[in-house]
Structures are given as structure tokens and as C-alpha cells.
Design a protein around this motif. Sequence first.
Motif, PDB file in Angstrom:
ATOM      1  N   UNK A 166      -5.975 -13.385  10.333  1.00  0.00           N
ATOM      2  CA  UNK A 166      -5.559 -14.591   9.628  1.00  0.00           C
ATOM      3  C   UNK A 166      -4.082 -14.832   9.946  1.00  0.00           C
ATOM      4  N   UNK A 167      -3.746 -16.040  10.375  1.00  0.00           N
ATOM      5  CA  UNK A 167      -2.373 -16.362  10.753  1.00  0.00           C
ATOM      6  C   UNK A 167      -1.933 -17.638  10.053  1.00  0.00           C
ATOM      7  N   UNK A 168      -0.796 -17.568   9.362  1.00  0.00           N
ATOM      8  CA  UNK A 168      -0.202 -18.745   8.731  1.00  0.00           C
ATOM      9  C   UNK A 168       1.067 -19.107   9.495  1.00  0.00           C
ATOM     10  N   UNK A 169       1.120 -20.330  10.016  1.00  0.00           N
ATOM     11  CA  UNK A 169       2.290 -20.805  10.752  1.00  0.00           C
ATOM     12  C   UNK A 169       2.984 -21.901   9.964  1.00  0.00           C
ATOM     13  N   UNK A 170       4.270 -22.113  10.287  1.00  0.00           N
ATOM     14  CA  UNK A 170       5.056 -23.152   9.619  1.00  0.00           C
ATOM     15  C   UNK A 170       5.817 -24.011  10.629  1.00  0.00           C
ATOM     16  N   UNK A 171       5.501 -23.873  11.908  1.00  0.00           N
ATOM     17  CA  UNK A 171       6.288 -24.494  12.967  1.00  0.00           C
ATOM     18  C   UNK A 171       5.325 -24.894  14.074  1.00  0.00           C
ATOM     19  N   UNK A 172       5.561 -26.039  14.691  1.00  0.00           N
ATOM     20  CA  UNK A 172       4.618 -26.565  15.683  1.00  0.00           C
ATOM     21  C   UNK A 172       4.447 -25.635  16.876  1.00  0.00           C
ATOM     22  N   UNK A 173       5.528 -24.995  17.323  1.00  0.00           N
ATOM     23  CA  UNK A 173       5.410 -24.103  18.483  1.00  0.00           C
ATOM     24  C   UNK A 173       4.684 -22.820  18.090  1.00  0.00           C
ATOM     25  N   UNK A 174       4.975 -22.294  16.882  1.00  0.00           N
ATOM     26  CA  UNK A 174       4.212 -21.142  16.381  1.00  0.00           C
ATOM     27  C   UNK A 174       2.718 -21.450  16.401  1.00  0.00           C
ATOM     28  N   UNK A 175       2.361 -22.611  15.855  1.00  0.00           N
ATOM     29  CA  UNK A 175       0.944 -22.969  15.755  1.00  0.00           C
ATOM     30  C   UNK A 175       0.324 -23.142  17.126  1.00  0.00           C
ATOM     31  N   UNK A 176       1.084 -23.687  18.074  1.00  0.00           N
ATOM     32  CA  UNK A 176       0.565 -23.854  19.432  1.00  0.00           C
ATOM     33  C   UNK A 176       0.250 -22.507  20.067  1.00  0.00           C
ATOM     34  N   UNK A 177       1.133 -21.522  19.865  1.00  0.00           N
ATOM     35  CA  UNK A 177       0.905 -20.188  20.427  1.00  0.00           C
ATOM     36  C   UNK A 177      -0.370 -19.577  19.844  1.00  0.00           C
ATOM     37  N   UNK A 178      -0.515 -19.665  18.523  1.00  0.00           N
ATOM     38  CA  UNK A 178      -1.690 -19.093  17.858  1.00  0.00           C
ATOM     39  C   UNK A 178      -2.957 -19.831  18.281  1.00  0.00           C
ATOM     40  N   UNK A 179      -2.890 -21.155  18.333  1.00  0.00           N
ATOM     41  CA  UNK A 179      -4.051 -21.962  18.720  1.00  0.00           C
ATOM     42  C   UNK A 179      -4.515 -21.609  20.132  1.00  0.00           C
ATOM     43  N   UNK A 180      -3.579 -21.482  21.055  1.00  0.00           N
ATOM     44  CA  UNK A 180      -3.942 -21.162  22.441  1.00  0.00           C
ATOM     45  C   UNK A 180      -4.495 -19.747  22.564  1.00  0.00           C
ATOM     46  N   UNK A 181      -3.926 -18.812  21.794  1.00  0.00           N
ATOM     47  CA  UNK A 181      -4.451 -17.446  21.831  1.00  0.00           C
ATOM     48  C   UNK A 181      -5.895 -17.409  21.353  1.00  0.00           C
ATOM     49  N   UNK A 210     -13.278 -18.738  12.700  1.00  0.00           N
ATOM     50  CA  UNK A 210     -13.791 -19.029  11.360  1.00  0.00           C
ATOM     51  C   UNK A 210     -13.623 -20.505  11.053  1.00  0.00           C
ATOM     52  N   UNK A 211     -12.476 -21.048  11.374  1.00  0.00           N
ATOM     53  CA  UNK A 211     -12.232 -22.476  11.154  1.00  0.00           C
ATOM     54  C   UNK A 211     -11.797 -23.128  12.467  1.00  0.00           C
ATOM     55  N   UNK A 212     -12.514 -24.182  12.876  1.00  0.00           N
ATOM     56  CA  UNK A 212     -12.180 -24.882  14.111  1.00  0.00           C
ATOM     57  C   UNK A 212     -10.842 -25.610  13.992  1.00  0.00           C
ATOM     58  N   UNK A 213     -10.568 -26.131  12.820  1.00  0.00           N
ATOM     59  CA  UNK A 213      -9.294 -26.800  12.554  1.00  0.00           C
ATOM     60  C   UNK A 213      -8.500 -25.983  11.543  1.00  0.00           C
ATOM     61  N   UNK A 214      -7.185 -26.010  11.633  1.00  0.00           N
ATOM     62  CA  UNK A 214      -6.402 -25.203  10.683  1.00  0.00           C
ATOM     63  C   UNK A 214      -6.529 -25.720   9.260  1.00  0.00           C
ATOM     64  N   UNK A 215      -6.491 -24.798   8.298  1.00  0.00           N
ATOM     65  CA  UNK A 215      -6.454 -25.181   6.894  1.00  0.00           C
ATOM     66  C   UNK A 215      -5.012 -25.550   6.538  1.00  0.00           C
ATOM     67  N   UNK A 216      -4.843 -26.622   5.786  1.00  0.00           N
ATOM     68  CA  UNK A 216      -3.517 -27.082   5.396  1.00  0.00           C
ATOM     69  C   UNK A 216      -3.454 -27.268   3.887  1.00  0.00           C
ATOM     70  N   UNK A 217      -2.255 -27.232   3.300  1.00  0.00           N
ATOM     71  CA  UNK A 217      -2.149 -27.362   1.844  1.00  0.00           C
ATOM     72  C   UNK A 217      -2.441 -28.774   1.372  1.00  0.00           C
ATOM     73  N   UNK A 233      -3.165 -22.602   8.478  1.00  0.00           N
ATOM     74  CA  UNK A 233      -3.828 -21.307   8.493  1.00  0.00           C
ATOM     75  C   UNK A 233      -4.990 -21.331   9.483  1.00  0.00           C
ATOM     76  N   UNK A 234      -4.985 -20.370  10.405  1.00  0.00           N
ATOM     77  CA  UNK A 234      -6.087 -20.190  11.360  1.00  0.00           C
ATOM     78  C   UNK A 234      -6.648 -18.786  11.192  1.00  0.00           C
ATOM     79  N   UNK A 235      -7.960 -18.649  11.341  1.00  0.00           N
ATOM     80  CA  UNK A 235      -8.601 -17.357  11.104  1.00  0.00           C
ATOM     81  C   UNK A 235      -9.740 -17.132  12.089  1.00  0.00           C
ATOM     82  N   UNK A 236     -10.018 -15.852  12.372  1.00  0.00           N
ATOM     83  CA  UNK A 236     -11.070 -15.500  13.326  1.00  0.00           C
ATOM     84  C   UNK A 236     -11.601 -14.110  13.015  1.00  0.00           C
TER      85      UNK A 236
END
Length: 256
Positions: A166-181, A210-217, A233-236
Motif C-alpha cells: 500500500x502506497x500513499x503519495x502526496x506529489x505528482x512525481x511520487x505518484x508517477x513513480x509508484x504508478x509506473x512501478x 487492488x485498485x485500478x485508479x488511486x483512492x483519493x480523499x 493511495x495505490x495498493x496491490x
Amino acid sequence: DRLILIETPFGALADGDTFETASVDGVVFDLGVSSMQIDEAERGFSFQSDGPLDMRMSVSGPSAADLVNSLGEAELADILFHYGEERRSRAIARAIVADRVAQPFTRTKQLADLVGRILKSRPGDPKHPATRTFQALRIAVNAEFDEIAAGLSGAERVLKPDGRLVVVTFHSIEDRIVKRFLAARSGKTAAVSRHLPGSIESEQPGFQLINQRPLTPGNEEINANPRARSAKLRAAIRTTAPHRSVSPDALGVPKV
């Protein structure tokens, strides 16, 4: 006796010295700086209150002041642009280099005031003009993007089959890295070219999303905690496939 605290960067998950392969049931990454660090002025993360220009999460190694006072104009501009997505990076870097001749930067207010001089606040803009500059320097000081890339690979190594990432990001580049991984290791995209030597066989996916799209608040959560507004939040789930590394370049980790 069920809790062991280990102060170490995310990338330590990849080296095998602390955790054995397939030894962990779950890995949760809460990326970026914490509210407690921001609220402690002496840590130097915040432009809201004056403090030493530090920004070191581990309180070791070069500080933000060291970078601001020693790096050349071009390298400072690259850090601000690539890590903070600051469009006025060159103007800010030029002003830093000019001002530090008379007075080295030692305090957060000094730097925040300089950025505010270059970037005028727009009426109604909730972001402080220095937000991207402070963010970029913090990321550079702590090598955050490299640690994320290494940590994600390490998480795949240490997770047991059916373990959760489970990964929670707060920055567009952080999220891009996690999404690509996760895309690369769930079979959504190829992590390596199938035409390269030794890469003919298709890789088995290391994760099932687990989720195709990130969960957001939602609005209620944002109202209760405004700092959560940019969270994703992205999870797998870990499969039984062998661990495979994905290069930082393939994950879009910026080079400075």
C-alpha cells in the motif's frame, strides 16, 4: 515484543541486510514529509515559521542550507524544476546565487522571503510562493525519489505471496513513480524490451492490482485534514512470481 522500530531509508528493503526475502506480510509507504516534521520549526521543513534551513529527515548528511549555499546556479535551477516543477526555477536560482554572496542562507525565512520576492502571491491562491522550492530542496536533500524506487523494488522482494503493498503519495512525481512501478510489475506495461538479449521470455507479474485508479480523499476528510487534499493511495497483492527489479529510468525518476 511485537513491534521493532528501525530507523532507515525505504531503500534498505532492497539490500537484504535487514529483511529476508518473502518474510513480510505487508508493506505500507507513507511518502514525503510528515505533519510532525513540518510543525517542528527547528527541523527546517516549513516556510510558515522561521527555523534553521535544514530539511534532513535523518538529521545527517548535507542540509538544505549546504545545497543552497554551495551548488551552482544551473544545478539549483535543475533541482527546483525537476523535483519541484517550479517554472520560475532559473529566476529563483539566479537570485539565490546573487544574494548568498553578501549573506549565506541559514534560515527558512530568508529563503521563503527571497522566493516571495520573485514569485508574487496571487489573490486567492492557497499555496505559498515558496511551496515548490522548499519541496524540491527537501526531495534533493533526502534523495526521496531514489529511495522510493529502491523501496518499491525492495517491497516486492520482502513480501510473501498474497502480501499487501500500500502506497500513499502526496506529489505528482511520487505518484508517477509508484504508478509506473505497479503497471510494470502487474503486467500492464513492459518493464524491459522483449527484444533485448535475455528478455525474450515474458515476465510473470509480481503484483495484482487492488485498485485500478488511486483512492483519493473526499470532501469530509479534506475538511478535517487539509493536508490530505493531494493524497493518492495505490495498493496491490504480491503474487508468487520471482522478484524483478525495475530501473529508476523506467519509473520516470528525474535525473539532476
